[in-house]
Design a protein around this motif. Structure first.
Motif, PDB file in Angstrom:
ATOM      1  N   GLU A 126       4.904  10.022   3.138  1.00 18.20           N
ATOM      2  CA  GLU A 126       3.901  10.889   2.326  1.00 18.20           C
ATOM      3  C   GLU A 126       2.803  10.243   2.087  1.00 18.20           C
ATOM      4  OE1 GLU A 126       6.553  10.700  -1.106  1.00 18.20           O
ATOM      5  OE2 GLU A 126       7.703  12.513  -0.332  1.00 18.20           O
ATOM      6  N   ASP A 127       1.733  11.144   1.871  1.00 17.90           N
ATOM      7  CA  ASP A 127       0.314  10.619   1.720  1.00 17.90           C
ATOM      8  C   ASP A 127       0.181  10.808   0.111  1.00 17.90           C
ATOM      9  OD1 ASP A 127      -2.189  10.383   1.262  1.00 17.90           O
ATOM     10  OD2 ASP A 127      -3.052  12.062   1.904  1.00 17.90           O
ATOM     11  N   ILE A 128       0.325   9.514  -0.765  1.00 14.10           N
ATOM     12  CA  ILE A 128       0.475   9.666  -1.975  1.00 14.10           C
ATOM     13  C   ILE A 128      -1.049   9.102  -2.516  1.00 14.10           C
ATOM     14  CG2 ILE A 128       3.027   9.077  -2.192  1.00 14.10           C
ATOM     15  CD1 ILE A 128       2.253   6.217  -2.837  1.00 14.10           C
ATOM     16  N   ASN A 129      -2.030   8.692  -1.621  1.00  9.50           N
ATOM     17  CA  ASN A 129      -3.182   8.236  -1.965  1.00  9.50           C
ATOM     18  C   ASN A 129      -4.201   9.376  -1.939  1.00  9.50           C
ATOM     19  OD1 ASN A 129      -2.095   5.562  -2.308  1.00  9.50           O
ATOM     20  ND2 ASN A 129      -2.642   5.278   0.076  1.00  9.50           N
ATOM     21  N   GLY A 130      -3.946  10.472  -1.777  1.00  8.57           N
ATOM     22  CA  GLY A 130      -5.081  11.377  -1.477  1.00  8.57           C
ATOM     23  C   GLY A 130      -6.129  11.086  -0.414  1.00  8.57           C
ATOM     24  N   GLY A 173      10.974   0.171  11.853  1.00 13.94           N
ATOM     25  CA  GLY A 173      12.732   0.356  11.592  1.00 13.94           C
ATOM     26  C   GLY A 173      12.949   0.647  10.126  1.00 13.94           C
ATOM     27  N   SER A 174      12.146   0.084   9.275  1.00 19.91           N
ATOM     28  CA  SER A 174      12.561   0.244   7.927  1.00 19.91           C
ATOM     29  C   SER A 174      11.276   0.538   6.994  1.00 19.91           C
ATOM     30  CB  SER A 174      13.054  -1.083   7.114  1.00 19.91           C
ATOM     31  OG  SER A 174      12.062  -2.054   7.404  1.00 19.91           O
ATOM     32  N   HIS A 175       9.994   0.453   7.486  1.00 23.77           N
ATOM     33  CA  HIS A 175       8.778   0.731   6.922  1.00 23.77           C
ATOM     34  C   HIS A 175       7.641   1.301   7.795  1.00 23.77           C
ATOM     35  CE1 HIS A 175      10.891  -2.469   4.400  1.00 23.77           C
ATOM     36  NE2 HIS A 175      10.413  -1.470   3.303  1.00 23.77           N
ATOM     37  N   TRP A 176       6.718   2.084   7.107  1.00 20.41           N
ATOM     38  CA  TRP A 176       5.488   2.522   7.912  1.00 20.41           C
ATOM     39  C   TRP A 176       4.494   1.616   7.609  1.00 20.41           C
ATOM     40  CZ3 TRP A 176       5.124   5.865  11.686  1.00 20.41           C
ATOM     41  CH2 TRP A 176       6.057   6.943  11.979  1.00 20.41           C
ATOM     42  N   SER A 177       3.583   1.500   8.151  1.00 15.26           N
ATOM     43  CA  SER A 177       2.400   0.429   7.826  1.00 15.26           C
ATOM     44  C   SER A 177       1.595   1.390   6.694  1.00 15.26           C
ATOM     45  CB  SER A 177       1.431   0.256   9.022  1.00 15.26           C
ATOM     46  OG  SER A 177       0.960   1.656   9.661  1.00 15.26           O
ATOM     47  N   GLN A 178       0.603   0.645   6.088  1.00 20.23           N
ATOM     48  CA  GLN A 178      -0.195   0.938   4.902  1.00 20.23           C
ATOM     49  C   GLN A 178      -1.068   1.954   5.263  1.00 20.23           C
ATOM     50  OE1 GLN A 178      -2.271  -2.131   2.986  1.00 20.23           O
ATOM     51  NE2 GLN A 178      -2.737  -0.597   0.927  1.00 20.23           N
ATOM     52  N   LEU A 179      -0.971   3.170   4.336  1.00 16.33           N
ATOM     53  CA  LEU A 179      -1.877   4.433   4.499  1.00 16.33           C
ATOM     54  C   LEU A 179      -3.326   4.173   4.092  1.00 16.33           C
ATOM     55  CD1 LEU A 179       0.575   7.119   3.274  1.00 16.33           C
ATOM     56  CD2 LEU A 179      -0.202   6.990   5.538  1.00 16.33           C
ATOM     57  N   PRO A 180      -4.144   4.650   4.434  1.00 23.11           N
ATOM     58  CA  PRO A 180      -5.576   4.625   4.027  1.00 23.11           C
ATOM     59  C   PRO A 180      -5.770   5.064   2.535  1.00 23.11           C
ATOM     60  CG  PRO A 180      -5.420   6.140   5.995  1.00 23.11           C
ATOM     61  CD  PRO A 180      -4.089   5.928   5.446  1.00 23.11           C
ATOM     62  N   PRO A 228      -4.491  18.127  -5.094  1.00 27.21           N
ATOM     63  CA  PRO A 228      -4.797  16.941  -4.763  1.00 27.21           C
ATOM     64  C   PRO A 228      -3.748  15.894  -4.925  1.00 27.21           C
ATOM     65  CG  PRO A 228      -5.715  17.285  -7.090  1.00 27.21           C
ATOM     66  CD  PRO A 228      -5.223  18.476  -6.536  1.00 27.21           C
ATOM     67  N   ALA A 229      -3.510  15.074  -3.679  1.00 32.29           N
ATOM     68  CA  ALA A 229      -2.502  13.999  -3.828  1.00 32.29           C
ATOM     69  C   ALA A 229      -2.846  13.109  -4.731  1.00 32.29           C
ATOM     70  CB  ALA A 229      -2.149  13.584  -2.457  1.00 32.29           C
ATOM     71  N   GLY A 230      -1.810  12.217  -5.055  1.00 32.16           N
ATOM     72  CA  GLY A 230      -2.006  11.174  -6.204  1.00 32.16           C
ATOM     73  C   GLY A 230      -1.589  11.368  -7.488  1.00 32.16           C
ATOM     74  N   VAL A 290       2.453  14.551  -3.597  1.00 31.69           N
ATOM     75  CA  VAL A 290       2.434  13.804  -2.414  1.00 31.69           C
ATOM     76  C   VAL A 290       2.281  15.015  -1.292  1.00 31.69           C
ATOM     77  CG1 VAL A 290       3.859  11.994  -3.091  1.00 31.69           C
ATOM     78  CG2 VAL A 290       5.018  13.837  -2.403  1.00 31.69           C
ATOM     79  N   VAL A 291       1.901  14.369  -0.056  1.00 30.57           N
ATOM     80  CA  VAL A 291       1.699  15.232   0.927  1.00 30.57           C
ATOM     81  C   VAL A 291       2.694  14.884   2.006  1.00 30.57           C
ATOM     82  CG1 VAL A 291       0.366  16.300   2.793  1.00 30.57           C
ATOM     83  CG2 VAL A 291      -0.529  15.992   0.374  1.00 30.57           C
ATOM     84  N   PRO A 292       3.715  15.492   2.535  1.00 30.20           N
ATOM     85  CA  PRO A 292       4.558  15.014   3.565  1.00 30.20           C
ATOM     86  C   PRO A 292       3.599  14.910   4.747  1.00 30.20           C
ATOM     87  CG  PRO A 292       5.536  16.577   2.278  1.00 30.20           C
ATOM     88  CD  PRO A 292       4.153  16.839   2.236  1.00 30.20           C
ATOM     89  N   ILE A 293       3.921  13.713   5.628  1.00 28.06           N
ATOM     90  CA  ILE A 293       2.848  13.868   6.745  1.00 28.06           C
ATOM     91  C   ILE A 293       3.968  13.287   8.064  1.00 28.06           C
ATOM     92  CG2 ILE A 293       0.891  13.494   5.882  1.00 28.06           C
ATOM     93  CD1 ILE A 293       1.122  10.252   6.171  1.00 28.06           C
ATOM     94  N   VAL A 294       4.887  12.601   7.849  1.00 34.14           N
ATOM     95  CA  VAL A 294       5.964  12.336   8.716  1.00 34.14           C
ATOM     96  C   VAL A 294       7.296  12.908   8.413  1.00 34.14           C
ATOM     97  CG1 VAL A 294       7.346  10.607  10.164  1.00 34.14           C
ATOM     98  CG2 VAL A 294       4.897  10.340   9.474  1.00 34.14           C
ATOM     99  N   LEU A 295       8.054  13.708   9.233  1.00 36.87           N
ATOM    100  CA  LEU A 295       9.458  14.214   8.888  1.00 36.87           C
ATOM    101  C   LEU A 295      10.447  13.509  10.020  1.00 36.87           C
ATOM    102  CD1 LEU A 295       8.815  17.804   8.680  1.00 36.87           C
ATOM    103  CD2 LEU A 295       8.768  16.184   6.801  1.00 36.87           C
TER     104      LEU A 295
END
Length: 288
Positions: A155-159, A192-199, A113-115, A138-143
């Motif tokens: 990375e998905d760090i919230n599970g 360009g510098s940050h991704w929007s917040q993950l669920p 499990p991620a987290g 973590v789970v890599p979701i964008v490379l």
């Protein structure tokens, strides 16, 4: 008179010595019954705390603790027990002995499990303190590819079980990635510098998710929303105007009907806010 005084002095001396001897006996008796308190040992984290790695992968550095006395002296030969508390990972050993420097180490492979996951180290005797280690799985979701090598960009760090299906960008500072999570559809944006917040972390499974994304500009982006229930195929076309997503601007047609029970959409192409093509199940090509 002198003899009497002498006798009196002698008797007093004998009495004093007897009393002193009695005190010695009592003191000696007390000393024989005394017990020494066990030395209190402290377990302290030395290295390896707050690392991160992909789920089901080992951390780069071992977990290391030290065992010391109250005055800070290292203690060798102390049995230590290692325990996974959260995350379900595995350790290279469940127990060990402190070395000449009073240290002990293990390697930690994170669970699936991620987290946040955790491990504790404690004295095998059960006395003294314990030390806790925390790591993030973590789970890599964008490379990202920089022309030479690939690296993890998100990375998905919230599970939240995020699974992205499609990505499109108007420029290097306006990138959209869509897919689904355990809470439903997911649309992420990179500035360009940050991704929007993950669920956030959630439980269960969602059958709804985005299948594809495409646009003509940063203020004109379409995404196909697909319902993946085995017996309830269907979906919609959603639109982003540069500020907000509008859900269900177009229902994928099924014959002459527009219904959620129709064919599920896959890919989308658009040339303007009023011009989009969608391909769907059953060979359907729809135009908006």
């Amino acid at each position: 008179m002198d003899l009497s005084l002498g006798n009196w002095n002698l008797e007093m001396e004998i009495s004093r010595l007897a009393a002193f001897g009695l005190v010695l006996v009592v003191a000696a008796s007390g000393a024989c019954g005394d017990t020494t308190s066990p030395v209190q040992l402290t377990v302290t984290v030395v290295a390896g705390d707050h690392q991160s790695a992909n789920v089901s992968h080992p951390l780069a550095n071992p977990l290391t603790i030290s065992v010391t006395t109250s005055d800070g002296a290292s203690v060798a030969g102390v049995p230590v027990v290692w325990t996974v508390i959260a995350g379900g990972g595995t350790l290279s050993a469940s127990s060990g002995i402190t070395d000449a420097q009073g240290r002990a180490s293990v390697y930690w492979t994170l669970g699936n499990p991620a987290g946040t996951q955790s491990v504790t180290a404690a004295l095998a005797s059960g006395n003294g303190s314990s030390a806790s280690f925390f790591a993030t799985a973590v789970v890599p979701i964008v490379l990202h590819y920089d022309g030479t090598a690939w690296s993890t960009a998100l990375e998905d760090i919230n599970g939240a079980s995020v699974s992205l299906a499609s990505i499109w960008g108007a420029s290097g500072s306006a990138v959209f990635a869509v897919g689904g999570s355990c809470s439903g559809q997911v649309a992420l944006q990179y500035d360009g510098s940050h991704w929007s917040q993950l669920p956030a972390s959630c439980q269960g499974v969602s059958w709804v998710g985005y299948a594809s994304v495409f646009g003509s500009s940063v203020s004109d982006v379409f995404a196909t929303l697909r319902n993946n229930l085995p017996m309830r195929m269907g979906g919609y076309l959603d639109h982003f105007n540069g500020q907000n997503w509008s859900v269900g601007v177009y229902g994928v047609p099924c014959g002459n009907n527009i219904d959620m029970l129709c064919a599920g959409p896959h890919g989308v192409w658009s040339g303007s806010p009023n011009d989009a093509f969608v391909v769907a199940d059953s060979g359907i090509i729809a135009h908006y």
